[in-house]
Design a protein around this motif. Sequence first.
Motif, PDB file in Angstrom:
ATOM      1  N   GLY A 143       0.829  -1.202   0.000  1.00  0.00           N
ATOM      2  CA  GLY A 143       0.000   0.000   0.000  1.00  0.00           C
ATOM      3  C   GLY A 143       0.861   1.249   0.000  1.00  0.00           C
ATOM      4  O   GLY A 143       2.089   1.182   0.091  1.00  0.00           O
ATOM      5  N   ALA A 144       0.218   2.411  -0.106  1.00  0.00           N
ATOM      6  CA  ALA A 144       0.973   3.661  -0.108  1.00  0.00           C
ATOM      7  C   ALA A 144       0.103   4.779   0.433  1.00  0.00           C
ATOM      8  O   ALA A 144      -1.112   4.768   0.280  1.00  0.00           O
ATOM      9  N   LEU A 145       0.752   5.719   1.084  1.00  0.00           N
ATOM     10  CA  LEU A 145       0.075   6.933   1.519  1.00  0.00           C
ATOM     11  C   LEU A 145       0.580   8.054   0.632  1.00  0.00           C
ATOM     12  O   LEU A 145       1.760   8.389   0.671  1.00  0.00           O
ATOM     13  N   LEU A 146      -0.307   8.586  -0.186  1.00  0.00           N
ATOM     14  CA  LEU A 146       0.096   9.597  -1.161  1.00  0.00           C
ATOM     15  C   LEU A 146      -0.343  10.953  -0.630  1.00  0.00           C
ATOM     16  O   LEU A 146      -1.518  11.297  -0.669  1.00  0.00           O
ATOM     17  N   SER A 196      -1.344  11.733  -8.197  1.00  0.00           N
ATOM     18  CA  SER A 196      -0.425  11.082  -7.267  1.00  0.00           C
ATOM     19  C   SER A 196      -0.145   9.670  -7.762  1.00  0.00           C
ATOM     20  O   SER A 196      -1.042   8.989  -8.236  1.00  0.00           O
ATOM     21  N   ARG A 248       5.266   1.761  -6.363  1.00  0.00           N
ATOM     22  CA  ARG A 248       4.980   0.346  -6.660  1.00  0.00           C
ATOM     23  C   ARG A 248       6.251  -0.482  -6.799  1.00  0.00           C
ATOM     24  O   ARG A 248       6.406  -1.267  -7.745  1.00  0.00           O
ATOM     25  N   ALA A 284       1.978   5.964  -6.720  1.00  0.00           N
ATOM     26  CA  ALA A 284       2.806   5.201  -5.796  1.00  0.00           C
ATOM     27  C   ALA A 284       3.950   4.577  -6.578  1.00  0.00           C
ATOM     28  O   ALA A 284       3.790   4.248  -7.751  1.00  0.00           O
TER      29      ALA A 284
END
Lengths: 131, 345
Positions: free
Chosen positions: B99-102, B121, B125, B123
């Motif tokens: 997951g990612a927090l953008l 935005s 990846r 990520a």
Amino acid sequence: MERKIRVLIAKPGLDGHDRGAKVVARALRDAGMEVIYTGLRQTPVMVAEAALQEDVDLIGLSILSGAHLALVPRIFEELAKRGLETLPVFVGGIIPADDVPVLKQMGVGEVFGPGTSTQDVVAFIKESLGA
Amino acid sequence: MLSSRKAWGLDLGLESAALAGDRRALARLLSHVENGAAEGRAALAALFSRTGRAHIIGITGSPGAGKSTLVGKLAQEIRAYGRRLAIVAVDPTSPFSGGALLGDRLRMRELASDEGVFIRSMASRGHPGGIAHATRDVVLLLDAIGFPVVIVETVGAGQAQVEVARVAHTVVLVEAPGMGDDVQALKAGLMEIADIIVVNKADRPEAKQTVRALQFVRRDMGSAGHHGAGALQPATEPVVLGWDPPILQTAAIESQGISELWDAIQAHRRYLEESGAWDVLRKRHARAEVESWLQRHLMLLLEERIGELRMNEAVDRVLRREQDPATAARNLLGAALEPDRDPIA
């Protein structure tokens, strides 16, 4: 092909407490989702624009100001203007029990109050996206 | 496709809708490109002839240097001249959850309701170079759609995350005071790809020292030490000299130094055009693109030919210390190119 769930976590309105929103954002990240976090004091236009540009699958709104009955319809209005009326929306924050059915009537998928497990939020998202 | 999504009748419709200015169609196409979906590849192939017009500006630097805030202010400056622009902001994907927090939009509030700015935005990846694997393709699509300026903001980049130079025409390196001495700056990497160096948070007292250290390093490197955007491609053409990376000071939160930064970016573009470096850069970018796709196609082809079984056997031989990894790989390659040969050396 890689396909990730993209979620917008937004804080519309004027209250300055974003702890809840951050906790949810982190939990969703840890569940493997891509979370676009826009921060405090978003106007309905800003929320809808971010949802559009980021092509998110779902929106989570954190509202603690008590203005949910005013804000949510305006956000739905801005989403509809951009052809995003079918985007699932959930709300978290301090929402009086009587207002929950009202919000759901407006089109909110679920309302999460204080003490909700972040796992419930993850489960709700996966369920509403059929993932 | 997720059930919640309202489908367009035809995906061909997406391309023409995006070209006609439908931002929602553009957003969906960007997702297809980012996901490596067939619709995305088809769109890029169809729209490729329209690319090559945008000025692509890379913004890189350490985490916390103020890249996003600076990008937000720079975008406002560009908007003041009435030009539309797109911003691609890359943040890291968690290697643990995927997951990612953008959070880059957080610092670009002023742009959030401006329809002349498209912020996306991304990520990373798992891609290591400071941008995502698909960032190049996303930029290409935004270029094709007609944004005259595209800004690419990298993840908080360390010393070796220099891949933005493969995408951008102009690379801006953002430093903040108090983040290491001049030995840090002397190390190879980001300093060498910077066309413009910015000391942000210049209202802090330590900023002067940082500027002095950077000036010293720049003088030490001389022109030969500056490679600029496009520097990572094999130098089939001589490096074009004549651009001395300026060191600017900004205080992005206070909106100070922003118009000077935009002037420097435009001066760099003029330099690229007048010196002929622009063409060299484009040729290098094109070559890097073709090579990158060749690698991808080749890997897929090899993986297919080698097969999971032979791959696992090779890994087991390495695990048993019977064969070193380089020899194992060479044998696999030999086996893939001559399918009848016994893969076990």
